[in-house]
Scaffold this motif. Sequence first.
Motif, short mmCIF file in Angstrom:
data_model
loop_
_atom_site.label_atom_id
_atom_site.label_comp_id
_atom_site.label_asym_id
_atom_site.label_seq_id
_atom_site.Cartn_x
_atom_site.Cartn_y
_atom_site.Cartn_z
N VAL A 191 38.45 33.92 -28.36
CA VAL A 191 38.23 32.66 -29.03
C VAL A 191 39.37 32.49 -29.92
O VAL A 191 39.79 33.45 -30.92
N VAL A 192 39.92 31.21 -30.17
CA VAL A 192 41.08 31.10 -31.24
C VAL A 192 40.50 29.74 -31.57
O VAL A 192 39.62 28.86 -31.35
N ALA A 193 41.15 29.27 -32.77
CA ALA A 193 41.05 28.17 -33.58
C ALA A 193 42.23 27.34 -33.51
O ALA A 193 43.40 27.91 -33.75
N PRO A 194 42.21 25.93 -33.83
CA PRO A 194 43.36 25.42 -34.17
C PRO A 194 44.18 25.75 -35.57
O PRO A 194 43.64 26.46 -36.50
N SER A 195 45.48 26.00 -35.53
CA SER A 195 46.21 26.59 -36.30
C SER A 195 45.94 25.73 -37.78
O SER A 195 45.71 24.53 -37.67
N GLY A 196 45.89 26.54 -38.81
CA GLY A 196 45.35 25.80 -40.13
C GLY A 196 44.15 26.23 -40.40
O GLY A 196 43.75 25.63 -41.81
N THR A 197 43.14 26.59 -39.64
CA THR A 197 41.66 26.79 -39.95
C THR A 197 41.74 27.94 -41.10
O THR A 197 42.36 29.05 -41.06
N PRO A 198 40.92 27.65 -42.03
CA PRO A 198 41.01 28.48 -43.43
C PRO A 198 40.55 30.12 -42.80
O PRO A 198 39.79 30.05 -42.12
N ALA A 199 41.19 31.30 -43.38
CA ALA A 199 41.10 32.35 -43.06
C ALA A 199 39.95 33.05 -43.38
O ALA A 199 39.40 33.74 -42.40
N ASP A 200 38.98 32.42 -44.33
CA ASP A 200 37.86 32.90 -44.52
C ASP A 200 36.87 32.46 -43.36
O ASP A 200 35.86 33.09 -42.97
N ILE A 201 37.01 31.34 -42.81
CA ILE A 201 36.41 30.91 -41.85
C ILE A 201 36.44 32.01 -40.40
O ILE A 201 35.52 32.18 -39.82
N LEU A 202 37.74 32.07 -40.32
CA LEU A 202 38.09 32.94 -39.31
C LEU A 202 37.58 34.27 -39.13
O LEU A 202 37.05 34.80 -38.28
N GLN A 203 37.69 34.80 -40.36
CA GLN A 203 37.02 35.98 -40.59
C GLN A 203 35.68 36.36 -40.33
O GLN A 203 34.76 37.29 -40.09
#
Length: 324
Positions: A254-266
């Motif tokens: 799973v990946v996300a568009p670049s710029g997605t907030p790091a807290d959300i990724l974590q």
Amino acid sequence: MKAVTRLLFSLLIFSAVLNQSAWAQNWPTRSIRFIVSQAAGGTPDILCRLVTDRLGRALGQQIFVENRIGGGNVIGAEAAARAAPDGYTFFWATAAALVTNPYTFKSLPYDAMKDFVPVGKVADGPFLLLANQDVAAKTLPEVIALAKADPGKLTFATDGPRNFSGMIAAWINKLAGTQIEQVPYARMPQGIQDTIAGRVQLTILAIPSAASFIQSGSLRPLAISMKQRAPGYENIPPVADTFPGFDFSGWMAVVAPSGTPADILQRMNREMDVVLKQPEIVQRLREIGFYTAGAGTTDETGDFIRAQFEAWGHVVKEIGIQPE
């Protein structure tokens, strides 16, 4: 005046960081979209729906799966790359979309290494090297010896030289110094039947496609493409036993568009890890031919994707595939 300007700029940046952090802490406040670049009912789609069903429950929001098919994963990957980096769009990425398309296409409308940020690894789907029962070889080294002793006797049924089975077959040829010819099939069920019938002698299949034929004795497994033995198939040695370092699977992440907030990724990474370690999910993935050790960390996922990008790039170059 300059000092005041710098102070104001710093305060604006600090305020933006605080606002983004607060926003991320409240996430998610609405439904989340997962883009799958393959058709509904295919293996990536099935796995995505299986995992996101539980992810949605953990996050308290609906997750809907959007199938954006076509172009060899390109349409879906582009849609994900162009999505707003707000934590409400994720890409259920295949290895093809991220690490082989950049080498087999002349141009892509997305940059696999720059347009996405890693969230978590899902699972590995290894391939099996199989032989017709009449082939006088029971191991990969014996196949290599047979191919060298009697050139032209053996052939590979694959789904084409630019797809995973074809590239793995070509890479084994390259490493072994053999010239086992590929017979490409537009429909692999026919390739499987031709291998069973002996019209071709070898094939490379994902575990779900091979399982029933191994069980019935129609095809003999010789080696597995992942670096370790797979649960349930512990008697099948890795290709890496013959060629150290060989480790190629049809993985998903799973990946996300670049710029997605790091807290959300974590947060998404943590929830993915919990879901992927649930025993019933582990078992269901195994039934579909995939193996998971959890999501890992975002950094570990990024390292894995970059390493695979380099490894497949090396393979494509060495076997002489030209981008089209």
